[in-house]
Design a protein around this motif. Structure first.
Motif, PDB file in Angstrom:
ATOM      1  N   ARG A  59       9.193   3.967   3.011  1.00 49.95           N
ATOM      2  CA  ARG A  59       8.187   4.009   1.938  1.00 49.95           C
ATOM      3  C   ARG A  59       8.853   4.057   0.570  1.00 49.95           C
ATOM      4  NH1 ARG A  59       6.077   8.387  -0.666  1.00 49.95           N
ATOM      5  NH2 ARG A  59       6.796   9.878   0.928  1.00 49.95           N
TER       6      ARG A  59
ATOM      7  N   VAL B  25       0.460   3.574   1.313  1.00 49.00           N
ATOM      8  CA  VAL B  25       0.856   3.140   2.650  1.00 49.00           C
ATOM      9  C   VAL B  25      -0.331   3.230   3.601  1.00 49.00           C
ATOM     10  CG1 VAL B  25       2.347   3.634   4.629  1.00 49.00           C
ATOM     11  CG2 VAL B  25       3.256   3.806   2.310  1.00 49.00           C
TER      12      VAL B  25
ATOM     13  N   LEU C  60       1.666  -0.013  10.492  1.00 51.29           N
ATOM     14  CA  LEU C  60       2.669   0.560   9.592  1.00 51.29           C
ATOM     15  C   LEU C  60       3.856  -0.382   9.422  1.00 51.29           C
ATOM     16  CD1 LEU C  60       2.642   4.300  10.718  1.00 51.29           C
ATOM     17  CD2 LEU C  60       1.944   3.402   8.485  1.00 51.29           C
TER      18      LEU C  60
ATOM     19  N   LEU D 249       4.847  -1.524   5.713  1.00 51.48           N
ATOM     20  CA  LEU D 249       6.156  -1.154   5.167  1.00 51.48           C
ATOM     21  C   LEU D 249       7.141  -2.319   5.173  1.00 51.48           C
ATOM     22  CD1 LEU D 249       6.456   2.361   6.835  1.00 51.48           C
ATOM     23  CD2 LEU D 249       6.050   1.876   4.411  1.00 51.48           C
TER      24      LEU D 249
END
Length: 277
Positions: free
Chosen positions: A15, A41, A71, A75
Motif C-alpha cells: 500500500r 485500498v 486486493l 494493489l
C-alpha cells in the motif's frame, strides 16, 4: 498455513509504495505519506474499510480467495507478489487460464540484437517469435499457422526410425522437453490447446506416450547440442534457456564457444541478417 502477521506487513508495504495517481485517484493535498490510504485500498478492492484495517492489524476472519484477488488487483501486485500473498493467507495461488502468448516488446528487441540464433516459446513449446539467425534451424515460420510452429509436435511426429532418435543427446533433450511439458500441464489444468497437443501425441507418437507415462516432471534448462546441418555443416553449441519473467515464456539461445567454427558460422549468419549501413 496462514501467517497473519507477515500478511499484514506485506499489505502495508504494498500500500505504501503506491501513489494515488498510480491507481487513477487524485493525489490531493495534506497527505502525510506518499502511499495509499487504507480507505482507498478498501474502495479499490470493494471491501469495507474496517475489514481491511483488521487485515493490516493481523486480526479478524481469514480473507477469502475473492478478497485476496480483489486486493491483488487494487494493489497492482505482480504475479509473484500475488502468489506470495495467497500463500501468506494460507491459500493456493490462483491458476492461470493458459500460457501467455504476448511477447514483450523488450524481448523482441533483444532477439533482434543477439548475434546468435534465438527464438521465444510459450509453455506449450509453440514458437512465438524468432530472429533471422534462427531461420536456418527452424525455418521461415511467417506463413505457418500456430499449430505448425510447435517444437514438440515437430520432434515426435518424426518416424520412429528417424536418424535423430539414434543420438543420445536428442533422446535426452526429448525426455527433458516432455517432463517440462508435463509440468506445464499441471500449471494449466484444462487448458484446451495444451490438452489437444498431449492427446494428439499420445495417440500418434508412441515414443512420446512412453516418455509421458513415465511421469517425469522438470523445468527445462540448458543442454549441449550437436547437429549436422545440411547447409552449414557440423555445429556444436549450448542451447541455453532464459526464462522471461511474468510470462512463462522462454528465450532459447544457441551459444557457441568463442573461436570455434560454430561461432564463426553464427557470426556470419548475424552479419547476413543485419541491413547494410
Amino acid at each position: 498455513m496462514a501467517d497473519r502477521s507477515a500478511l499484514a506487513e506485506f499489505l502495508r508495504t504494498r500500500r505504501n509504495r503506491l501513489r494515488p495517481s498510480d491507481v487513477g485517484l487524485p493525489d490531493g493535498l495534506n497527505r502525510r505519506a506518499a502511499g495509499l490510504r487504507r480507505q482507498e485500498v478498501a474502495q479499490l478492492a470493494g471491501i469495507s474499510v474496517d475489514y481491511y484495517i483488521r487485515m493490516e492489524q493481523a486480526r479478524g476472519a481469514k480473507p477469502s480467495r475473492q478478497v485476496l484477488s480483489a486486493l491483488a488487483r487494487a494493489l497492482m501486485l505482480t504475479v509473484d507478489e500475488r502468489e506470495y500473498m495467497f500463500r501468506l493467507a494460507g491459500e493456493h495461488p490462483p491458476i492461470s487460464g493458459g500460457p501467455n502468448r504476448t511477447v514483450p516488446q523488450s524481448v523482441r528487441i533483444l532477439l533482434d540484437t543477439l548475434g546468435s540464433p534465438a527464438y521465444v516459446v510459450d509453455a506449450t513449446y509453440e514458437i512465438l517469435a524468432w530472429n533471422r539467425c534462427a531461420k536456418p534451424f527452424i525455418g521461415d515460420l511467417d506463413d505457418h499457422p500456430d499449430h505448425e510452429r510447435n517444437m514438440v509436435r515437430w520432434m515426435f511426429l518424426q518416424a520412429g526410425d528417424h536418424p535423430q532418435w539414434s543420438d543420445e543427446s536428442t533422446r535426452r533433450f526429448a525426455r527433458s522437453t516432455v517432463a517440462d511439458l508435463r509440468a506445464a500441464y499441471a500449471r494449466y489444468p484444462g487448458n484446451p490447446a495444451l490438452a489437444r497437443l498431449v492427446t494428439e501425441l499420445l495417440g500418434t507418437a508412441p515414443r512420446f506416450a512412453d516418455m509421458w507415462n513415465s511421469h517425469d516432471v522438470e523445468v527445462r534448462r540448458g543442454h549441449n547440442k550437436s547437429i549436422d546441418h545440411p547447409d552449414l555443416g557440423l555445429l556444436e553449441f549450448e542451447c541455453q534457456v532464459l526464462h522471461v519473467s511474468d510470462t512463462d515464456q522462454r528465450i532459447i539461445v544457441y551459444c557457441a564457444t568463442p573461436g570455434t567454427r560454430t561461432a564463426a558460422v553464427f557470426r556470419a549468419l548475424a552479419t547476413e541478417s543485419r541491413p547494410s549501413q
